[in-house]
Every structure is written in C-alpha cells, then in structure tokens.
Design an enzyme around this catalytic site. Structure first.
Site, PDB file in Angstrom:
ATOM      1  N   CYS A  62      14.050  10.516   6.177  1.00 31.40           N
ATOM      2  CA  CYS A  62      14.028  10.022   7.557  1.00 31.40           C
ATOM      3  C   CYS A  62      15.398  10.169   8.199  1.00 31.40           C
ATOM      4  O   CYS A  62      15.516  10.391   9.389  1.00 31.40           O
ATOM      5  CB  CYS A  62      13.583   8.570   7.584  1.00 31.40           C
ATOM      6  N   GLU A  65      10.660  15.989  14.580  1.00 32.55           N
ATOM      7  CA  GLU A  65      11.017  15.718  13.190  1.00 32.55           C
ATOM      8  C   GLU A  65      10.209  16.666  12.313  1.00 32.55           C
ATOM      9  O   GLU A  65       8.986  16.723  12.417  1.00 32.55           O
ATOM     10  CB  GLU A  65      10.683  14.270  12.818  1.00 32.55           C
ATOM     11  N   LYS A  99       0.853  -1.193   0.000  1.00 30.22           N
ATOM     12  CA  LYS A  99       0.000   0.000   0.000  1.00 30.22           C
ATOM     13  C   LYS A  99       0.882   1.234   0.000  1.00 30.22           C
ATOM     14  O   LYS A  99       1.519   1.576   0.995  1.00 30.22           O
ATOM     15  CB  LYS A  99      -0.939   0.060   1.205  1.00 30.22           C
ATOM     16  N   GLU A 144      10.021   0.967  10.511  1.00 24.72           N
ATOM     17  CA  GLU A 144      11.091   1.921  10.173  1.00 24.72           C
ATOM     18  C   GLU A 144      10.472   3.300  10.300  1.00 24.72           C
ATOM     19  O   GLU A 144       9.616   3.667   9.497  1.00 24.72           O
ATOM     20  CB  GLU A 144      11.565   1.736   8.721  1.00 24.72           C
TER      21      GLU A 144
HETATM   22  P1  NAP Z   1       2.890   8.426   7.566  1.00 21.88           P
HETATM   23  O1  NAP Z   1       1.904   9.497   7.658  1.00 21.88           O
HETATM   24  O2  NAP Z   1       3.233   7.651   8.785  1.00 21.88           O
HETATM   25  O3  NAP Z   1       2.370   7.437   6.431  1.00 21.88           O
HETATM   26  C1  NAP Z   1       3.068   6.278   6.069  1.00 21.88           C
HETATM   27  C2  NAP Z   1       2.103   5.262   5.516  1.00 21.88           C
HETATM   28  O4  NAP Z   1       1.168   4.908   6.538  1.00 21.88           O
HETATM   29  C3  NAP Z   1       1.282   5.783   4.352  1.00 21.88           C
HETATM   30  O5  NAP Z   1       1.117   4.748   3.420  1.00 21.88           O
HETATM   31  C4  NAP Z   1      -0.020   6.162   5.016  1.00 21.88           C
HETATM   32  O6  NAP Z   1      -1.122   6.100   4.148  1.00 21.88           O
HETATM   33  C5  NAP Z   1      -0.152   5.083   6.066  1.00 21.88           C
HETATM   34  N1  NAP Z   1      -1.042   5.476   7.163  1.00 21.88           N
HETATM   35  C6  NAP Z   1      -1.326   6.731   7.613  1.00 21.88           C
HETATM   36  N2  NAP Z   1      -2.198   6.672   8.637  1.00 21.88           N
HETATM   37  C7  NAP Z   1      -2.482   5.365   8.835  1.00 21.88           C
HETATM   38  C8  NAP Z   1      -3.327   4.665   9.756  1.00 21.88           C
HETATM   39  N3  NAP Z   1      -4.042   5.301  10.671  1.00 21.88           N
HETATM   40  N4  NAP Z   1      -3.382   3.314   9.670  1.00 21.88           N
HETATM   41  C9  NAP Z   1      -2.666   2.664   8.735  1.00 21.88           C
HETATM   42  N5  NAP Z   1      -1.859   3.264   7.848  1.00 21.88           N
HETATM   43  C10 NAP Z   1      -1.769   4.600   7.906  1.00 21.88           C
HETATM   44  O7  NAP Z   1       4.273   8.943   7.016  1.00 21.88           O
HETATM   45  P2  NAP Z   1       4.544   9.834   5.713  1.00 21.88           P
HETATM   46  O8  NAP Z   1       4.093  11.212   5.980  1.00 21.88           O
HETATM   47  O9  NAP Z   1       4.044   9.139   4.508  1.00 21.88           O
HETATM   48  O10 NAP Z   1       6.142   9.768   5.666  1.00 21.88           O
HETATM   49  C11 NAP Z   1       6.961  10.521   6.489  1.00 21.88           C
HETATM   50  C12 NAP Z   1       7.443   9.718   7.681  1.00 21.88           C
HETATM   51  O11 NAP Z   1       8.080   8.524   7.257  1.00 21.88           O
HETATM   52  C13 NAP Z   1       8.484  10.453   8.476  1.00 21.88           C
HETATM   53  O12 NAP Z   1       8.237  10.318   9.857  1.00 21.88           O
HETATM   54  C14 NAP Z   1       9.779   9.754   8.107  1.00 21.88           C
HETATM   55  O13 NAP Z   1      10.794   9.868   9.048  1.00 21.88           O
HETATM   56  C15 NAP Z   1       9.325   8.370   7.920  1.00 21.88           C
HETATM   57  N6  NAP Z   1      10.274   7.607   7.102  1.00 21.88           N
HETATM   58  C16 NAP Z   1      11.054   6.680   7.711  1.00 21.88           C
HETATM   59  C17 NAP Z   1      11.980   5.962   6.985  1.00 21.88           C
HETATM   60  C18 NAP Z   1      12.845   4.913   7.632  1.00 21.88           C
HETATM   61  O14 NAP Z   1      13.370   4.082   6.921  1.00 21.88           O
HETATM   62  N7  NAP Z   1      13.030   4.926   8.939  1.00 21.88           N
HETATM   63  C19 NAP Z   1      12.110   6.188   5.613  1.00 21.88           C
HETATM   64  C20 NAP Z   1      11.304   7.165   5.018  1.00 21.88           C
HETATM   65  C21 NAP Z   1      10.373   7.858   5.782  1.00 21.88           C
HETATM   66  P3  NAP Z   1      -1.775   7.406   3.436  1.00 21.88           P
HETATM   67  O15 NAP Z   1      -0.658   8.253   2.972  1.00 21.88           O
HETATM   68  O16 NAP Z   1      -2.510   6.785   2.310  1.00 21.88           O
HETATM   69  O17 NAP Z   1      -2.667   8.080   4.417  1.00 21.88           O
END
Ligand code: NAP
Ligand code: MG
Length: 494
Positions: A301, A398, A190, A266
């Site tokens: 990240c 962050e 997804k 992650e």
């Molecule tokens: P996010 O809001 O946590 O979303 C990540 C994924 O989770 C998306 O596919 C999102 O879907 C889904 N999601 C959101 N709410 C959800 C819920 N209530 N239940 C189930 N799934 C849900 O993160 P983002 O804004 O896309 O990305 C930024 C974050 O990713 C930052 O915190 C960054 O540090 C982290 N990141 C970490 C790494 C690592 O390897 N450690 C790498 C890259 C990014 P939708 O978008 O469809 O709502």
C-alpha cells in the site's frame, strides 16, 4: 534470519499440512461444508481446500466474540493479565515462525525469507508491544472546582471485526487484533480469500496462548459474503478494514445500513518519492526507490510508485533504478536467493499487465521489464516507465505491482503539486540535504507518513495510516487504541 536452504524450504513445503477449518469459540469449526481452493502463485498448484464461511459462520463467530466480551473473563482480567497472554501469543508466533512464514509465502507468493525475516518479526513484535503496553496506560482526571470530580476513562468498545488483505496477511491482522485485544475487546478476523492459511494457523495458536474461547475468532471466506456479513452485523461494534478504497466504501455503506458501527479504513496509495538534486546520496535514493517499488512484488500500500525526480538528475537516478530492475532475481519464493516472488493470483497479474498495456498506449516509455516470466506461477519482470505525465492513468491508479512511474519536475512547487495530484494520501518521501526543504515539503505533502532520506522506516511506536482517500484512523502506536476504546466521562458532584 534463518539459515534454511532452498532444499529445506522445498521439503517443508512438501510436508506442509495447512489448517483448513475456521477458528470459532476456541476451536476448529468445519462450517457448513462449502469450501474454496487456495492456489499457490508460486506454481499455480492447489494448496488447500478451505472452509468457506458465510452468514452462518459469521453469526457463530460474532456470537462467540459477543459472549466472550459480555460475559467472559477477557475484558474483566487485569490489564497485566491480558498483557501476559498477548506476550505469550508473541512467543508462540516466534516458536511457529517457520511454519507461519511458509504458509504466507506459499499462499501469496512473497519470498519466504522476507515472510520469515520481516513479516513474522513484525507480527511477534506487534503482539509483544501491545501486550507490554496493556498495563501502562493511564486515564485522565481533568481539573474541576473543589466540589466535583471528573473522570475520563477508556472502555473497550466491544466486538471488533477485522477484514484484511493478502499482501501482508498476518501483519495487517496483528496491527488490528493486538491493540483490540490489549484494550479488552474481542475479535473476529476475516482474512483475504487468497491468504486464509496463515490466519487460520494464527487462530489455532491463540488457544495455546491461553486466550479464552471466543476472544479471537477467524472466519475464512469471500469478501462479498463473509466480509459483507461482518460489515452489516448488528453484533459487531467496530469494523477495522485494510484493503482497497473501493471496498472501503462498501464498509461505510454497511455501517450506515446496519448499526452505525464505527468503521476504520486503511486503504490504497500512490505514494510520491521526491528526489531533489541535493539529496545526501543519489545512489542511496535510487537504491531505495528500486527497493521500495519491487519489495513484496510491489504489492505494498505504501509502495513509492511515483518517482518524482528533478530533471537535472533524472538520468542518473532512473538509470540506476532501471539497472536494479534488470538485475533483480525474480523466482521461486522458497529460494533464499530470490529477491522478488510471484504476484498473488493470475487475475491480479492480468490486472497489472493491463496497466502496463495502458501505459504503453498512453505513450509512457518502458525502460525495463513489462513481461511475464515464462514459467509456471505468476511472475512479472520488475517494470519501470519514465516520461510519465500527470494525466496518464499510470500516474494516478494504484497498480499494486512492481511497476514504477517516473515523472520529472523543475521546481519545489512543481514537485509538491505533482506529489499532491492524487486522491490518495498514504505515504511520501523527500530526499534532500537541505533541512528547510525537507520540512517545507514534508508539511506541504498530504500524507499520513513522510519519510526524509529513507523509505519504509519506522517502529511500532509511530502511528501508521492515511489521509484523503487512503483512509483514516491509525494502526500501530498507542494511537491505535483510540479505535478500540470509547471515552467515558464520569462527573461526580462531591
Ligand atoms: P480488497 O480487494 O479491498 O480486499 C480486502 C479485504 O476485503 C479482503 O478480505 C476481501 O475479501 C474483502 N472484501 C472484498 N470485497 C468485499 C465486499 N464487497 N464486502 C466486504 N469485504 C470485501 O483488497 P486486496 O486486493 O486484498 O488488497 C489490496 C489493497 O489493499 C490495495 O488497495 C492496498 O493499497 C490496500 N492495502 C492498504 C494498506 C494500508 O495499510 N493502507 C495495507 C495493505 C494493503 P476476499 O479477498 O475474501 O474477497
Ligand atoms: Mg473476493
């Protein structure tokens, strides 16, 4: 690299025909008729109406993956055959590199040359690496008494669901899907709601690569619905997540409330970049600090978002970072001359601007940037704050944007204390020519990766992941296979 010009990319963008249907059981699936609009941060214009999956589509995709695992050929192929299919997948990614890079750049705003040169290279390399590794793994034969035989073997864990963010939409997917498939699992991906187009295209390519139906499925949709449905699904054995710490917590709850599926997280970061006065090259340290925080619009990240610099060299280093911030070319992601593109969405830009306002109110000193570019799309100036103190939100939260916090220190102990004064533990860097300092500080900093005299370096053969609230489990390297395999002990009495 590619020698396509700005005009070439613009005309490719004009002709861009996105894939808008889910990829389920080996083919396109329109879903129940609901759609959502994908907007390009490049200009704020709608790119596509994409099928919006919910419980129904997730059920279909998981059932397809389940069948492909329980009854299909994939887990029963020889590892060599599975490996060949993954290498073929890598070749197809390379053949479609321009189209995939364009999809990434248009949907999430990064410079297309970086999508092409960095992201798509990583994706092809990842599928190739795990494809080549598939038939080179060995199991264990622990020593026993002469009248017994013990086998410790690895078995694919079953159906893997991967829920990923938008900042590296294909790399994050590949880091999970490639090792899962190499291990003999089947998968449902997804993508983030902001970046479904590249993932749906990847789904299409998997058929050409010869992956049997149901082995790799892609469901587009919103997190709280499609993501939650995967997290709670009894047919999913492993949930591999990359995203924010807040959403990571949800997945642990979903698992607890359903089938106790294994959840690998992650998560976010607030990585310290520590510069000592004896760094081998202060100009290189400053250039790296600037590159690290502005690369990918700071939507990394691992971004080195806290620059911890020794007081004696702070002016020299910070002036150089600020100079780079002032001169960086921010603009159209399709222009090969662009160094920083657009932030992913209007909402995200507003969030980042909110952090900037808070930092000002808290008394941090704005050294450059801080403003939005006066043009359509979601562009922010590269931003640097110094005189940041550890109690400020700017030093803790962050931001996930091109916003650097500079803190100063006087002693090594203080540097380590500041570095660890965070709930995160994803990455860190240490700049010093002193071998002992390098090793002492690397050991003392709680982070999954520590770079010495560099940033963001590495290869597929080294594990990547977090400590503390940056998560657990590792992507990349053979260690990633641990997440997608179960160990079985077979004890034979002879
Ligand atoms: P996010 O809001 O946590 O979303 C990540 C994924 O989770 C998306 O596919 C999102 O879907 C889904 N999601 C959101 N709410 C959800 C819920 N209530 N239940 C189930 N799934 C849900 O993160 P983002 O804004 O896309 O990305 C930024 C974050 O990713 C930052 O915190 C960054 O540090 C982290 N990141 C970490 C790494 C690592 O390897 N450690 C790498 C890259 C990014 P939708 O978008 O469809 O709502
Ligand atoms: Mg959402």
């Amino acid at each position: 690299m590619t020698d396509l010009t700005h005009a070439d990319w613009q005309s490719l963008a004009g002709a861009f025909r996105p894939v808008t249907e889910h990829h389920i059981d080996g083919g396109p699936h329109a879903g129940g008729g609901r759609t959502f609009t994908v907007v390009s941060p490049r200009d704020g214009r709608a790119l596509a109406e994409v099928a919006c999956g919910g419980q129904g589509e997730v059920d279909l995709a998981v059932a397809a993956a389940r069948r492909a695992f329980d009854e299909g050929p994939w887990p029963r192929l020889t590892p060599t055959e599975r490996g060949r299919a993954l290498v073929r997948f890598a070749e197809l990614v390379e053949e479609h590199r321009t189209e995939l890079a364009l999809a990434v750049s248009l949907e999430m705003g990064k410079p297309v040359t970086e999508a092409y040169g960095i992201e798509l290279r990583a994706v092809a390399n990842t599928f190739r690496w795990y494809g080549e590794a598939a038939d080179k793994l060995v199991d264990e034969l622990p020593q026993t008494a002469a009248d017994a035989l013990a086998l410790v073997t690895r078995e694919p864990v079953g159906v893997v669901a991967a829920v990923v963010p938008w900042n590296f939409p294909l790399t994050m997917a590949a880091w999970k899907i490639a090792p899962a498939l190499a291990a003999g699992c089947t998968a449902v991906l997804k993508p983030a709601e902001q970046s479904p187009l590249s993932a749906l295209l990847l789904g299409r390519l998997s058929v050409e690569a010869g992956l049997p139906p149901g082995v790799f499925n892609v469901v587009a949709g919103d997190g709280p619905e499609a993501g939650r449905a995967l997290g709670l699904h009894p047919g999913v054995d492993v949930l591999a997540f990359t995203g924010s710490t807040a959403v990571g917590r949800h997945f642990l709850r979903y698992a607890a409330d359903s089938n106790l599926k294994r959840v690998w997280l992650e998560l976010g970061g607030k990585s310290p970049n520590i510069v000592f006065p004896d760094a081998p090259d202060l100009a290189a340290a400053a250039a790296s600090a600037a590159w690290g925080i502005f690369f990918n619009q700071g939507e990394m990240c691992t971004a080195p978002s806290r620059l911890l610099v020794h007081r004696s060299i702070a002016d020299e280093v910070v002036d150089a970072v600020v100079e780079r911030g002032r001169t960086l070319r921010v603009g159209d992601p399709l222009d090969p001359a662009t160094e920083m593109g657009a932030l992913v969405t209007e909402a995200h830009l507003k969030r980042v601007q909110g952090h900037i306002e808070t930092a000002r109110a808290e008394g941090a000193r704005l050294r450059c940037g801080g403003g939005r570019l006066d043009r359509p799309g979601t562009y922010l100036e590269p931003t640097v704050f110094d005189q940041v103190t550890p109690d400020m939100a700017l030093a803790r939260d962050e931001i996930f944007g091109p916003v650097l916090s500079v803190l100063t220190f006087d002693t090594e102990d203080e540097a380590v204390r500041l570095a660890n004064a965070t709930e995160y533990g994803l990455a860190a860097a240490v700049w010093t020519a002193n071998l002992s300092t390098a090793h002492r500080v690397s050991r003392a900093v709680r982070a999954g990766t520590v770079w010495v005299n560099c940033y963001e370096e590495g290869g597929l053969n080294v594990p990547f992941g977090g400590m503390k609230q940056s998560g657990h489990g590792r992507d990349k390297s053979l260690h990633a296979l641990d997440k997608y395999t179960d160990l079985k002990t077979t004890w034979v009495q002879l």
